[in-house]
Write a protein that holds these residues in place. Structure first.
Motif, PDB file in Angstrom:
ATOM      1  N   GLY A 185      19.365 -12.941   9.113  1.00 41.49           N
ATOM      2  CA  GLY A 185      20.535 -12.556   8.336  1.00 41.49           C
ATOM      3  C   GLY A 185      20.142 -12.199   6.922  1.00 41.49           C
ATOM      4  N   THR A 208      21.370 -11.042   3.050  1.00 42.64           N
ATOM      5  CA  THR A 208      22.349 -10.803   1.991  1.00 42.64           C
ATOM      6  C   THR A 208      21.595 -10.373   0.745  1.00 42.64           C
ATOM      7  OG1 THR A 208      22.306 -13.130   1.328  1.00 42.64           O
ATOM      8  CG2 THR A 208      24.020 -12.450   2.889  1.00 42.64           C
ATOM      9  N   TRP A 251      17.196 -14.340   3.111  1.00 42.28           N
ATOM     10  CA  TRP A 251      16.983 -14.247   4.554  1.00 42.28           C
ATOM     11  C   TRP A 251      17.422 -15.565   5.198  1.00 42.28           C
ATOM     12  CZ3 TRP A 251      15.611  -9.387   5.601  1.00 42.28           C
ATOM     13  CH2 TRP A 251      14.920  -8.659   4.621  1.00 42.28           C
ATOM     14  N   GLU A 252      18.393 -15.473   6.094  1.00 42.56           N
ATOM     15  CA  GLU A 252      18.912 -16.671   6.761  1.00 42.56           C
ATOM     16  C   GLU A 252      18.156 -16.887   8.069  1.00 42.56           C
ATOM     17  OE1 GLU A 252      20.993 -18.684   5.483  1.00 42.56           O
ATOM     18  OE2 GLU A 252      21.593 -17.493   3.738  1.00 42.56           O
ATOM     19  N   THR A 266      16.633 -20.995   4.492  1.00 43.27           N
ATOM     20  CA  THR A 266      16.913 -19.779   3.727  1.00 43.27           C
ATOM     21  C   THR A 266      15.724 -19.451   2.834  1.00 43.27           C
ATOM     22  OG1 THR A 266      19.276 -20.224   3.721  1.00 43.27           O
ATOM     23  CG2 THR A 266      18.445 -18.706   2.043  1.00 43.27           C
TER      24      THR A 266
END
Length: 914
Positions: free
Chosen positions: A582, A584, A598-599, A603
């Motif tokens: 993930g 953001t 980055w998930e 994180t």
């Protein structure tokens, strides 16, 4: 040992044993030679094959036919070789079918190989005639053409090495008086090619295909030298550049796509791997056997296309090498180096050892005049799972150099729909890799591309920076940041274009600023995720492009924005959706900050900071700790350092008139107008990039080199002032009168040969005829200048016959007539003008100097021995010239001064228009 011992007795015996045993390695050669001798063979008259590729075809045919004869004894092949030799020996056939020095060189090596392996005395006699004729012309060409010049940009140019290697082969075979000189020059130029044309990293300056082109000719020459006992290229005591040669197979290994099905031909635009394999086995097999075997097998062996180096069209065939110098298929393929950087040619490549099939590379090279270069400096290639996700400049380039593809795509930023100056047609682009830092988890590169855009004022930018941040752990991803600005602060459309291979079964997905693709390449597939990190970017899909395999289809993706200046950033991940972490982002591009979160299980926060407009590497901070990196950018070698773009005022070594002309022309690179020196015309707009402008730049570049050679010519005719006069006139012939190096020149009043001696360093294919009334001067020129270059001839004429020339109508492109009308009356001048017009070709030029009298002023007149030289009214000069079809093209009043400035003569250009 004398002669041309291409292969040792043991090598030939082993090949013959494999032939008798019908070893698979010889079967392709058997089938190919059967095609040669069958009735109505397509290959019966190779000189009439297409000129574009017959140079490779004729060489391969001669080599394979001669080797098949030596191994199998089929005498029909000798008749075939004799036919080729007879055709090549016939100048009426040879000249139109082998039009360039490269054609002559490749065919010449084939003739020498056939001479060595072809057998009978009759065959050798025919071959020797063809070799002598071809080598003699090639040697004369080397004395007058640019490829023969012993300077960096020629030594580094593969074509020069190709031609001199051919001369070296001929020097071992021929009994011609010049043969020892051919051989000596070939040995010297081979070493200079190793020095200037191959870098410490083991790369040639023109790419893998051109490396194959040169080794195709160098291999026979190197083997014969070694087997004769003359010089052993494998001995470090005899060859100081052996380390460079030994590293070349590593370069080849890195340039094989991870799936092993294709050669990454950065900047070459050649699609067949076989083109790069000329001489590869024979030169490198014993230097790096495991790596050579790996590359060979991956490209044309069991893991490659299975051709074993054969090509039914003979164009890319390397069967000759494969039969004489076979290699064993490696049980365990050699591993290519993980990281290579070569700042001499501007190339970086890195494999991700933690993620097999992932690799990152970029191109950022400097143009050296006369060398094919990467057409798109700053291009990036990213590999994922054996698939090239983003294509670089060469791998998917339109093979027609100069096409829009070379400038209109391939990881470039377009500015108002223009990219870098298209390659081809003598153009080359230059850029600089200004920073390269590497750590345990990241490699960061910064490239300054402004020069690549501004060549010939094609697309001038104040700032053109590309930053690449390649992160390898915990998963691979790439950040590309482009920082572009116009110099005048006006808005422009900035558009980034990416090429991708064929889309797989799952079509592309476009969502806002994100592109998701599943790509197919060969038998491999990979997912690709691209996300623009600035909100005002528009993403689109441009015209689909098609090319030869392995790129039968690829897409062009665009990311564009309109702004005064554009800082554009994109994140690229070679990951499938199931494993995609993930993401953001927090982005402030104007401040130079990107934060990527980055998930995953934990994180990870990566922050990339850079200074907009600054040519320095960004910094990666991971979870608030800066990732340590160190500089890995090697210095460019001093010999290949680029010429500064600007020269200090008052210290410009170019000739004065050429300097003034160059200030008014678009530049391809190198010199430009000094910053504090205004052009003569304060408001000229940039000249359009067209063929005449490019041709003029080439002439001026050749002029500058020729003037340097005139200055250093130890045999220049005396007295010393003749050199200065000839130098000035050569400057004016080219810079003012646009003398072409291929022109046929008549010198009306050549004197003691100073002008001729200067033109020897400038004329390429052109010829020179000089005449004079002074018998002693003509005799001296005939004795001392004609032997230096047979294209330069001299005739004595009677003083009363100068107005009745013996030359054919329309024989010359350019006529030199310095001060003829100042010593004759009007009637004699009119007769001379008529003769000059008669022997001049349509649109040809007469370069005339005179003391013109104008209605406005009287040009200063000189005195010689108390006798006043005559002046000529401009009006009757114009009228008399017009009557015989000569029109005054332009006049430079006081354009030429004698060395002691006793007078300022006017230069008049007369052009024949009917």
């Amino acid at each position: 040992m004398s002669g041309f011992p291409l292969a040792t007795a043991d090598e030939l015996a082993a090949a013959k044993a494999r032939w008798k045993a019908k070893d698979p390695s010889t079967e392709q050669l058997r089938m190919r030679t059967a095609e040669l001798v069958q009735p109505n063979s397509h290959w019966a008259d190779p000189l009439h094959l297409g000129v574009a590729s017959n140079l490779f075809q004729i060489q391969a045919i001669l080599c394979e036919a001669a080797l098949a004869y030596r191994l199998g004894g089929d005498r029909r092949l000798l008749g075939y070789i004799d036919g080729v030799a007879m055709a090549v020996a016939d100048s009426a056939l040879r000249h139109p079918r082998l039009p360039s020095e490269a054609h002559q060189a490749y065919v010449l090596v084939g003739l020498c190989v056939a001479w060595e392996l072809g057998g009978t005395e009759h065959s050798r006699d025919l071959l020797e005639q063809a070799i002598a004729a071809t080598a003699g012309e090639l040697w004369a060409s080397a004395q007058r053409e640019q490829w023969g010049e012993d300077i960096l940009k020629r030594n580094a140019w593969n074509q020069s090495a190709v031609c001199f290697a051919a001369l070296g082969c001929a020097g071992m075979v021929s009994e011609e008086p010049d043969a020892p000189a051919w051989l000596a020059a070939a040995r010297q130029r081979t070493l200079t090619f190793f020095r200037d044309g191959i870098t410490d990293t083991g790369m040639t300056r023109e790419g893998l295909t051109y490396c194959g082109f040169v080794m195709r000719n160098l291999a026979p020459f190197l083997h014969a030298l070694r087997n004769r006992g003359d010089w052993d290229y494998r001995d470090p005591h005899q060859n100081p550049y052996l380390d460079r040669l030994t590293r070349i197979p590593d370069w080849y290994a890195v340039e094989v796509f991870p799936c092993g099905s294709y050669l990454q031909n950065a900047g070459d635009s050649y699609w067949e791997p076989g083109m790069a394999l000329g001489g590869f086995l024979s030169v490198f097999r014993d230097l790096a056997p495991a790596q050579v075997a790996t590359v060979w097998d991956a490209l044309v062996g069991t893991r490659g296309d299975g051709s074993l180096g054969s090509d039914r069209q003979f164009r890319t065939s390397v069967r000759f090498d494969a039969v004489l110098w076979p290699t064993d298929v490696p049980q365990t393929p050699e591993i290519a180096p993980a990281f290579i950087v070569d700042n001499d040619v501007g190339w970086v490549t890195e494999a991700d050892v933690e993620a097999p099939g992932h690799r990152f590379s970029l191109i950022c090279g400097r143009y050296i005049g006369g060398i094919h270069d990467q057409s798109d400096n700053g291009s990036v290639t990213l590999f994922g799972s054996g698939v090239p996700l983003l294509l670089d400049s060469g791998a998917a380039n339109d093979p027609v150099e100069g096409s829009r593809s070379a400038s209109g795509a391939h990881n470039l930023v377009m500015v108002d729909d223009r990219g870098q100056l298209p390659a081809g047609a003598g153009n080359g682009v230059s850029a600089t890799l200004v920073a390269l830092r590497r750590g345990s988890s990241v490699t960061i590169a910064t490239m300054d591309l402004a020069e690549s855009y501004a060549i010939s004022n094609y697309n001038v930018l104040a700032c053109a920076l590309r930053h690449c941040v390649y992160v390898r752990t915990p998963f691979p991803y790439l950040i590309v940041i482009d920082d572009f600005r116009r110099p005048d602060g006006t808005p422009a459309k900035y558009e980034r274009r990416w090429h991708t291979p064929k889309t797989g079964d799952v079509g592309p997905t476009l969502e806002g600023s994100t592109i998701r693709l599943k790509l197919a390449f060969g038998d491999a597939e990979s997912d690709l995720f691209l996300q623009a990190l600035d909100d005002d970017v528009t993403i689109g899909r441009d015209t689909l492009m098609d090319g030869p395999p392995p790129f039968p289809h690829h897409d062009v993706w665009t990311m564009s924005k309109t702004a005064v200046g554009a800082v554009m950033a994109t994140v690229i991940l070679p990951l499938d959706p199931d494993t995609l972490p993930g993401l953001t982002t927090e982005v402030d591009l104007e401040a130079g900050r990107l934060q990527l979160s980055w998930e995953r299980a934990d994180t990870t926060v990566d922050v990339i900071t850079f200074e907009p407009g600054a040519a320095q590497a960004p910094v990666l901070t991971r979870n608030r700790a800066e990732e340590p990196t160190e500089n890995v950018l090697p210095a460019t070698t001093a010999e290949s350092a680029p010429t500064p773009a600007r020269a200090p005022a008052g210290n410009d070594p170019r000739p004065a008139l050429a300097r003034r002309v160059l200030q008014r022309l678009p530049m391809r690179g190198g010199w430009s107008t000094p910053a504090d020196q205004a052009p003569e015309d304060p408001s000229p707009s940039p000249v359009a990039v067209d063929d005449p402008a490019r041709q003029r730049l080439h002439r001026l570049a050749r002029l500058t080199t020729a003037l340097e050679q005139v200055d250093n010519d130890p045999d220049f005719p005396s007295p010393p002032e003749h050199r200065a006069i000839a130098r000035d006139f050569l400057d004016h012939f080219v810079a003012f009168a646009d003398l072409d190096p291929d022109a046929d020149v008549l010198d009306a009043g050549c004197g003691s040969g100073g002008t001729a001696a200067a033109l020897m360093h400038y004329l390429r294919h052109g010829t020179y005829v000089g005449f004079d009334v002074d018998l002693d001067s003509i005799a001296w020129c005939q004795e001392h200048l004609t032997p230096r270059d047979p294209r330069f001839t001299f005739d004595h004429v009677d003083r009363h016959d100068t107005h009745r020339l013996t030359y054919d109508d329309g024989a010359f492109d350019f006529i030199i007539a310095t001060s003829p009308v100042a010593r004759t009356g009007r009637e004699e001048t009119a007769e001379l003008m008529g003769e000059l017009s008669r022997v001049l070709r349509l649109d040809g030029v007469v370069f005339l100097t005179a003391y013109l009298l104008t209605p406005e002023s009287t040009i200063a007149m000189a005195k010689e021995g108390g006798r006043q030289l005559g002046e000529v009214p401009e009006d009757w000069l114009r009228a008399d010239a017009r009557r015989v079809g000569l029109n005054v093209d332009r006049i430079a009043y006081g354009g030429w001064s004698t060395p002691k400035r006793l007078a300022e003569q006017d230069i008049v250009l007369l052009r024949r228009d009917r």
